[in-house]
Enzyme design. Structure first.
Site, PDB file in Angstrom:
ATOM      1  N   GLU A   1      -3.603   7.292  -4.718  1.00 38.15           N
ATOM      2  CA  GLU A   1      -4.038   6.692  -5.985  1.00 38.15           C
ATOM      3  C   GLU A   1      -5.516   7.016  -6.214  1.00 38.15           C
ATOM      4  O   GLU A   1      -6.306   7.035  -5.275  1.00 38.15           O
ATOM      5  CB  GLU A   1      -3.853   5.177  -5.941  1.00 38.15           C
ATOM      6  CG  GLU A   1      -2.420   4.706  -5.950  1.00 38.15           C
ATOM      7  CD  GLU A   1      -2.325   3.178  -5.967  1.00 38.15           C
ATOM      8  OE1 GLU A   1      -3.308   2.507  -6.348  1.00 38.15           O
ATOM      9  OE2 GLU A   1      -1.270   2.652  -5.577  1.00 38.15           O
TER      10      GLU A   1
ATOM     11  N   ARG B   1       0.852  -1.183   0.000  1.00 38.13           N
ATOM     12  CA  ARG B   1       0.000   0.000   0.000  1.00 38.13           C
ATOM     13  C   ARG B   1       0.892   1.238   0.000  1.00 38.13           C
ATOM     14  O   ARG B   1       1.882   1.298   0.733  1.00 38.13           O
ATOM     15  CB  ARG B   1      -0.923   0.028   1.227  1.00 38.13           C
ATOM     16  CG  ARG B   1      -2.065  -0.981   1.176  1.00 38.13           C
ATOM     17  CD  ARG B   1      -3.087  -0.583   0.123  1.00 38.13           C
ATOM     18  NE  ARG B   1      -4.268  -1.444   0.125  1.00 38.13           N
ATOM     19  CZ  ARG B   1      -4.418  -2.509  -0.644  1.00 38.13           C
ATOM     20  NH1 ARG B   1      -3.444  -2.865  -1.473  1.00 38.13           N
ATOM     21  NH2 ARG B   1      -5.538  -3.216  -0.597  1.00 38.13           N
TER      22      ARG B   1
ATOM     23  N   HIS C   1       0.281  -0.041  -9.865  1.00 37.40           N
ATOM     24  CA  HIS C   1      -0.443  -0.936  -8.952  1.00 37.40           C
ATOM     25  C   HIS C   1      -0.893  -2.208  -9.678  1.00 37.40           C
ATOM     26  O   HIS C   1      -2.069  -2.591  -9.659  1.00 37.40           O
ATOM     27  CB  HIS C   1      -1.646  -0.224  -8.339  1.00 37.40           C
ATOM     28  CG  HIS C   1      -2.131  -0.857  -7.067  1.00 37.40           C
ATOM     29  ND1 HIS C   1      -2.799  -0.161  -6.087  1.00 37.40           N
ATOM     30  CD2 HIS C   1      -2.045  -2.142  -6.614  1.00 37.40           C
ATOM     31  CE1 HIS C   1      -3.116  -0.972  -5.093  1.00 37.40           C
ATOM     32  NE2 HIS C   1      -2.664  -2.186  -5.387  1.00 37.40           N
TER      33      HIS C   1
END
Length: 383
Positions: free
Chosen positions: A238, A209, A255
């Site tokens: 994000e 994360r 990601h």
């Protein structure tokens, strides 16, 4: 029965069309109006599932086709007696292969003849970190693992080190969930002080994360002498990621570390199985039914192949993160408005990526050590 689902969940029709009517929506933009009449809600990590989304709806089952659950208010679901499931470990192998590919590129960048000769600190030893741990041990890496929760459960606590010792390794790979409270919160765990302790001989990889690293402190550190090399797959804020952070990062991906086809389809299968259990239905479908033949099926090496070069060749033939790096940088350089939507588009339109296990390695007269390397990486072997 109405199933509202993130449009990016693969094989929705294949798994769920026999169960109910499927309504696809953007996971990032999902609203309470989208789910008001839903019975079942299927999401990925970009959708915040909480009271604001579900209040007034008839949702009785929520499934997330992801390992992480920090986007779901599980206490609220429990208070409403909504059944919840996730997909622990579904894409763990995909993330492991991402890390292996990054390690291979870094070894080449730093002119390492034997890429397993460096120490690796694994921060977080759950489904992903644990899988990486097992793989790197097979390959002969020197491993140090930091996970206070696993450490408290293991009979041999000597297997673990504290965070500072893990951060002193040549490579640091982060695999913790994002938590803000408790005994060991991970929010901005890698802060200015810890970044200051790292140096130019180290590689920092984050595929868990983005908020685990303090990005403001990271940008400042990367502009200083003797800064570590950084590979980021996850980012603060994000999908509106920082162009400044991107510019300072050695390897940058949108990601997608866990975005192998096998990993994504396994996540769908796991929430399908959970939904079948919830509804009392037989779970007749398996992901293997739907996986197509891989574009790359076989790679051959002869007796003249060297282990480090052969393994790097095979790894990058399956997955070379520099392609994802180029896509992300090109998008950020050419798009001035709505970069967040373009970031999500890179993920939505992600090309098919297959795992090492889909490729057969043919070895002709090679050494036993080379065979062991490919077995450790997870390839199928043909001798």
């Amino acid at each position: 029965m109405l199933i509202v689902a993130d449009e990016n969940i693969p094989l929705l029709d294949a798994f769920f069309e026999d169960i109910g009517q499927i309504r696809r929506v953007s996971g990032r933009d999902m609203t309470a109006d989208d789910v008001r009449n839903a019975d079942i809600l299927l999401v990925r990590s970009v959708t915040r599932v909480d009271e604001a989304l579900l209040e007034g709806s008839g949702v009785k089952f929520v499934g997330t086709a992801t390992i992480g659950t920090d986007h779901v208010d599980r206490e609220y679901l429990a208070s409403r007696e909504v059944t919840f499931c996730c997909a622990p470990g579904c894409n763990a192998n995909s993330v492991v292969e991402y890390v292996l590919s990054v390690l291979s590129l870094w070894a080449e960048r730093t002119d390492q003849t034997h890429w397993t000769g460096r120490s690796v600190g694994i921060v977080g030893a759950g489904n992903v970190g644990g899988a990486l741990w097992r793989t790197l041990v097979k390959l002969g890496f020197d491993i140090k693992v930091c996970d206070p929760f696993r450490e408290s459960e293991e009979t041999d606590s000597n297997l673990f080190v504290d965070l500072e010792e893990a951060l002193a390794c040549d490579v640091v790979s982060i695999h913790t969930p994002l938590t803000h409270d408790g005994e060991h919160p991970t929010f901005q765990m890698i802060d200015a002080t810890r970044l200051a302790g790292m140096n130019a001989g180290q590689l920092l990889i984050n595929s868990s994360r983005g908020e685990i690293i303090d990005e403001t402190a990271l940008r400042e550190r990367l502009q200083q002498p003797d800064a570590p090399t950084v590979a980021l797959d996850v980012w603060e804020n994000e999908p509106d990621i920082s162009p400044e952070t991107l510019a300072l990062t050695w390897l940058a991906t949108p990601h997608v570390a866990g975005y192998s086809l096998e990993g994504k389809v396994q996540g769908t299968e796991m929430i399908y199985q959970a939904l079948c259990r919830f509804l009392g239905l037989p779970a007749r479908k398996r992901s293997g039914q739907f996986l197509p033949e891989p574009a790359l099926a076989k790679i051959a090496f002869t007796s003249s192949a060297q282990a480090s070069e052969a393994s790097s060749t095979a790894i990058r033939a399956c997955y070379d993160p520099r392609r994802d790096d180029a896509r992300l940088r090109n998008m950020m350089a050419t798009v001035s408005a709505e970069r967040g939507r373009e970031f999500d588009r890179l993920r939505r339109d992600y090309p098919v990526r297959r795992e090492f296990s889909s490729v057969k390695i043919q070895l002709k007269g090679t050494s036993r050590s080379l065979q062991d390397v490919f077995k450790g990486l997870g390839f199928k072997l043909k001798l």
